[in-house]
Design a protein around this motif. Structure first.
Motif, PDB file in Angstrom:
ATOM      1  N   TYR A   1     -25.634  31.982  76.089  1.00  0.00           N
ATOM      2  CA  TYR A   1     -26.322  30.778  75.613  1.00  0.00           C
ATOM      3  C   TYR A   1     -27.494  31.101  74.698  1.00  0.00           C
ATOM      4  CZ  TYR A   1     -29.701  31.750  79.393  1.00  0.00           C
ATOM      5  OH  TYR A   1     -30.627  32.339  80.229  1.00  0.00           O
ATOM      6  N   ASP A   2     -28.077  32.298  74.840  1.00  0.00           N
ATOM      7  CA  ASP A   2     -29.226  32.654  74.021  1.00  0.00           C
ATOM      8  C   ASP A   2     -28.876  33.690  72.957  1.00  0.00           C
ATOM      9  OD1 ASP A   2     -28.764  34.768  75.696  1.00  0.00           O
ATOM     10  OD2 ASP A   2     -30.838  34.984  76.391  1.00  0.00           O
TER      11      ASP A   2
ATOM     12  N   ASN B   1     -26.025  34.655  84.109  1.00  0.00           N
ATOM     13  CA  ASN B   1     -26.284  33.983  82.830  1.00  0.00           C
ATOM     14  C   ASN B   1     -26.466  32.476  82.971  1.00  0.00           C
ATOM     15  OD1 ASN B   1     -23.595  33.714  83.562  1.00  0.00           O
ATOM     16  ND2 ASN B   1     -22.809  33.879  81.493  1.00  0.00           N
TER      17      ASN B   1
ATOM     18  N   PRO C   1     -28.615  29.274  82.616  1.00  0.00           N
ATOM     19  CA  PRO C   1     -29.779  28.969  81.768  1.00  0.00           C
ATOM     20  C   PRO C   1     -30.893  28.289  82.558  1.00  0.00           C
ATOM     21  CG  PRO C   1     -28.011  27.415  81.337  1.00  0.00           C
ATOM     22  CD  PRO C   1     -27.462  28.409  82.306  1.00  0.00           C
TER      23      PRO C   1
ATOM     24  N   GLU D   1     -35.657  26.860  79.689  1.00  0.00           N
ATOM     25  CA  GLU D   1     -34.804  27.982  79.300  1.00  0.00           C
ATOM     26  C   GLU D   1     -33.905  27.668  78.117  1.00  0.00           C
ATOM     27  OE1 GLU D   1     -33.275  31.984  79.861  1.00  0.00           O
ATOM     28  OE2 GLU D   1     -35.085  30.912  80.492  1.00  0.00           O
ATOM     29  N   TRP D   2     -33.180  26.520  78.179  1.00  0.00           N
ATOM     30  CA  TRP D   2     -32.201  26.226  77.122  1.00  0.00           C
ATOM     31  C   TRP D   2     -31.952  24.729  77.112  1.00  0.00           C
ATOM     32  CZ3 TRP D   2     -26.326  26.148  77.114  1.00  0.00           C
ATOM     33  CH2 TRP D   2     -25.827  26.291  75.816  1.00  0.00           C
ATOM     34  N   ASP D   3     -32.305  24.091  76.030  1.00  0.00           N
ATOM     35  CA  ASP D   3     -32.284  22.630  75.974  1.00  0.00           C
ATOM     36  C   ASP D   3     -30.905  22.011  76.221  1.00  0.00           C
ATOM     37  OD1 ASP D   3     -33.889  20.203  75.484  1.00  0.00           O
ATOM     38  OD2 ASP D   3     -32.537  19.966  73.780  1.00  0.00           O
TER      39      ASP D   3
ATOM     40  N   TYR E   1     -23.120  27.019  83.657  1.00  0.00           N
ATOM     41  CA  TYR E   1     -22.778  27.430  82.293  1.00  0.00           C
ATOM     42  C   TYR E   1     -21.688  28.491  82.376  1.00  0.00           C
ATOM     43  CZ  TYR E   1     -23.232  29.898  77.798  1.00  0.00           C
ATOM     44  OH  TYR E   1     -22.979  30.497  76.592  1.00  0.00           O
TER      45      TYR E   1
ATOM     46  N   GLN F   1     -25.486  21.789  71.319  1.00  0.00           N
ATOM     47  CA  GLN F   1     -25.632  23.220  71.078  1.00  0.00           C
ATOM     48  C   GLN F   1     -25.019  23.598  69.722  1.00  0.00           C
ATOM     49  OE1 GLN F   1     -23.370  26.192  73.129  1.00  0.00           O
ATOM     50  NE2 GLN F   1     -22.123  24.698  74.234  1.00  0.00           N
TER      51      GLN F   1
END
Length: 746
Positions: A116-117, A515, A517, A577-579, A610, A703
């Motif tokens: 994701y990142d 992993n 998020p 962490e991750w929108d 995720y 995303q």
């Protein structure tokens, strides 16, 4: 027709970013096209390995297996978007086993990183690595990769075909190519002339395929829209050909019995009773199994059941408890991987509340509706196979080795799949059909496994144990330390598939655990590999299928220990962490009208996982109805970055959730005496229509990159349901299936 030997290079590229930072050594080698498998097999205008045109219209070669996920229809839409044809008028065929049809998206999943990142550099590197699949002959349907693999490749194929046909028309009409247009399967000229593609096919075949830019999203007619599936008519009328539907002149039918103990064979057998049964053609000794060839499948099955066989003993722990004792012993070894190690999980602040939990999940069968089957014909110097399979090149190579033939002498024909879920990426059932065909030279034989044979000879989802230690303080998550032990699907399943030793840190083993998020300052996940025992393989969502339960269950326990609303607790961690992960939680909160409070007799649970590039959040509602627990409602929110067909994608999310809920409620494979105890659906139940909750699905596109659709709906299902049961009953489920601890409506 020499030009058919050249293929539009752009149809194989996945974006111009494949050359990174000026480092271009070997780039052409990785991107040069594989040989076009169609050039010697048709008399049509073969514009690239995916599209050919003749007088009957446009034909698409879709090298991904159709097993209900709608890949043929969606790939047809991608071609049609650029080629200006109606998808309903595109004929779609499954491609032959060939290098050209490698899956460019699967290999990139093996790269280190959380996904994701990933940076632009990592993403571009993944594209380059993806082309390595060509050298491994990785023509595979799996990993929720079909759309990620085909989204640009298919559009480039359609665009190249369009411009090549326009060039043929330009040469004929005396216009320049940029003066011409396309519409509804025709090239159009400024003077009103309309030339159908079929009329231009022969001329187009003599032209070097033209590279073309893709059309902008603003001009899309099909992508992002709901397009009727092209297989509706065939499946509605019973004319779609699944593996069990294959019929060839002079065909015979076979049934098989294999050892109930994995990895061993037989010491003796007496087939005299079977040999005297009417309709029996031949009893075959397959070394570690026996088979009967007869006039129909039922007769063959009755006869093979009549064979008296003495099987060798199992070489692994012979009970379920003993298997799990062996899995637990894996924790005594050094971890195979530590894919996430943020902060210091051993340094806890004073006053932190610590939660310790052990979770256990069972081995699971795939339980495809269509049992394992394959048809094979051996002629002495060639072998033909018809099978519902997920990996034609794998089937081809393994069968060729078995038959002692060159790879090119084995032809693989892929039918519709009556369910795949990762089971049909294996080749045991096609190898068995080939073994039988070798002893029945000149006669096509269809081998069908009984349901009992199927259930007791699977490549199972591994049984798994997770030991978690976590901490919260002042309503905040401060630490998570997870240890996960199971057999490795990478070492065993991928090892069988590729014929290569698998070593190093096993990323797939801890997928959806390391992993996630979530912004937890002290976060470590370790993977422990247990030794091979039962055969294990790829089960829908693979490692995420058990890690999703582990990783979200501990988060739910942390939320309750912190005195927090479980959804708000997750949302706070995701926002930091991750929108996109936060957005799916917000969506499912709003869809369900989540308040954090439920009336008596009602329970609600939330989960977010995720996997395969897609964050999915689910809320499930349960109700106590006269002492029995029933699922009443479910909400799903998923962010795939780009949704090609909303209706089809919603169906994938729905189906993934149903698969996960069925396993959560009822699924388990248990062992006694070294043999599988479950034999058929009465022993391995699934959700029925009357037990299904009402489901609502929302798709997001926040995303920046495309995620998968086929598998990510499965991992959140079990934890969402378990969390709902905790809300209803106050009882925490740390083991599955739930039927052993809760009175579920069946």
């Amino acid at each position: 027709m020499a030009s058919l030997k050249k293929i539009a290079r752009r149809s194989f590229l996945i974006g111009s970013a494949a050359i990174v930072g000026g480092v271009a050594f070997g780039t052409y080698k990785y991107h040069q096209p594989a040989p076009n498998p169609l050039e010697e097999k048709t008399g049509r205008a073969v514009l690239n390995p995916f599209v050919f045109v003749d007088q009957s219209g446009v034909t698409l070669i879709a090298p991904r297996a159709e097993m209900g996920q709608g890949v043929k229809s969606t790939w047809a839409s991608l071609i049609a978007e650029e080629l200006d044809v109606d998808p309903a008028k595109v004929t779609v065929l499954h491609g032959p086993a060939a290098k050209a049809y490698y899956n460019s998206a699967m290999m990139s999943e093996a790269l280190p990183g959380r996904g994701y990142d990933a940076s632009e550099f990592q993403h571009s590197l993944g594209e380059i690595v993806g082309h390595m699949s060509k050298f491994l002959d990785l023509q595979v349907t799996g990993g929720s990769s079909s759309m990620r693999d085909g989204f640009e490749r298919m559009r480039h194929a359609g665009a190249s075909a369009r411009e090549t046909l326009k060039q043929a028309a330009a040469d004929e009409l005396g216009f320049s190519r940029d003066q011409l247009g396309t519409q509804d399967g025709h090239v159009t000229a400024p003077d009103g002339t309309r030339l159908p593609y079929g009329a231009l096919a022969a001329a187009a075949a003599t032209i070097e395929p033209v590279e073309a830019d893709l059309r902008p999203a603003s001009s899309w007619r099909l992508i992002g829209k709901e397009v009727p599936r092209i297989d509706i008519l065939a499946k509605s009328t019973g004319t779609a050909e699944f593996g069990v539907d294959v019929r060839l002149p002079g065909m015979k039918f076979a049934a098989i019995r294999q050892s109930p103990h994995f990895g061993v064979g037989k010491s003796a057998f007496d087939a005299s009773a079977a040999e005297g049964m009417p309709g029996v053609e031949k009893v075959l000794d397959l070394g570690d199994a026996v088979a009967v060839v007869a006039n129909n499948t039922w007769l063959a099955q009755q006869a093979v059941d009549a064979i008296d066989v003495t099987w060798e003993a199992a070489s692994y722990p012979e009970t379920t408890d003993a298997l799990f004792e062996e899995i637990a012993r894996s924790f005594n070894d050094a971890p195979n991987s530590t894919m996430r190690d943020d902060g210091d999980v051993d340094a806890l602040p004073d006053g932190a509340t610590v939660i310790e939990a052990e979770y256990r999940l069972p081995y699971l069968a795939h339980a495809t509706m269509e049992p394992m089957n394959a048809t094979a014909l051996y002629s002495g110097d060639a072998l033909q196979i018809w099978a519902p399979n997920q990996g034609p090149t794998i089937v081809q190579k393994k069968a060729a080795a078995l038959a002692g033939l060159e790879t090119e002498a084995v032809e693989v024909n892929t039918t519709y799949l009556g369910g795949g879920f990762g089971r049909r990426i294996e080749i045991d059932y096609t190898d068995r059909a080939a073994q039988i065909a070798l002893q029945m030279q000149g006669t096509p034989v269809q081998l069908t496994w009984s349901r009992e044979e199927d259930m007791s000879h699977d490549a199972y989802r591994p049984g798994a144990i997770a030991r978690y230690r976590a901490a919260v303080k002042d309503g905040k998550a401060v630490m998570v330390h997870g240890k996960i032990a199971a057999q490795s699907t990478t070492v065993e399943g991928a090892g069988r598939m590729l014929g290569l030793p698998m070593s190093g840190p096993d990323k797939g083993h801890v997928d959806a655990a390391f992993n996630q998020p979530l912004a937890i300052p002290n976060f470590r996940v370790e993977g422990y590999l247990s030794k091979p025992m039962l055969p294990v393989g790829f089960w829908r969502s693979v490692g995420a299928s058990f890690n999703g339960f582990f990783s979200d269950s501990i988060i739910d326990e942390m939320a309750h220990a912190a005195g927090r609303d479980p959804l708000d607790f997750r949302l706070e961690l995701a926002r930091a962490e991750w929108d996109p992960a936060a957005k799916v939680l917000e969506a499912v909160r709003d869809m369900s009208g989540w308040t954090g409070k439920t009336p008596d007799g009602i329970g609600r649970g939330v989960a977010m996982v995720y996997s395969f590039g897609t964050p999915v959040a689910q809320v499930i509602e349960v109700a106590d109805q006269d002492g029995q627990i029933r699922m009443t409602k479910a909400w799903i929110a998923a962010d795939l970055g780009r949704v090609i067909d909303p209706q089809n994608t919603r169906a994938q999310m729905f189906g993934g959730m149903v698969y996960g809920l069925s396993a959560a409620c009822f699924g388990e494979i248990t062992i006694d005496g070294g043999a599988v105890e479950q034999e058929n659906f009465p022993d391995y139940d699934a959700l029925r229509m009357h037990t299904m909750p009402k489901v609502e699905v929302q798709l997001l596109e926040n995303q920046p990159r495309m995620g998968g659709a086929g598998e990510p709906g499965t991992p959140p299902a079990a934890p969402a349901l378990a969390n709902a049961l905790f809300d209803l009953t106050g009882k925490r489920a740390r083991q599955l299936p739930l039927m052993h601890e809760f009175d579920l409506l069946v």
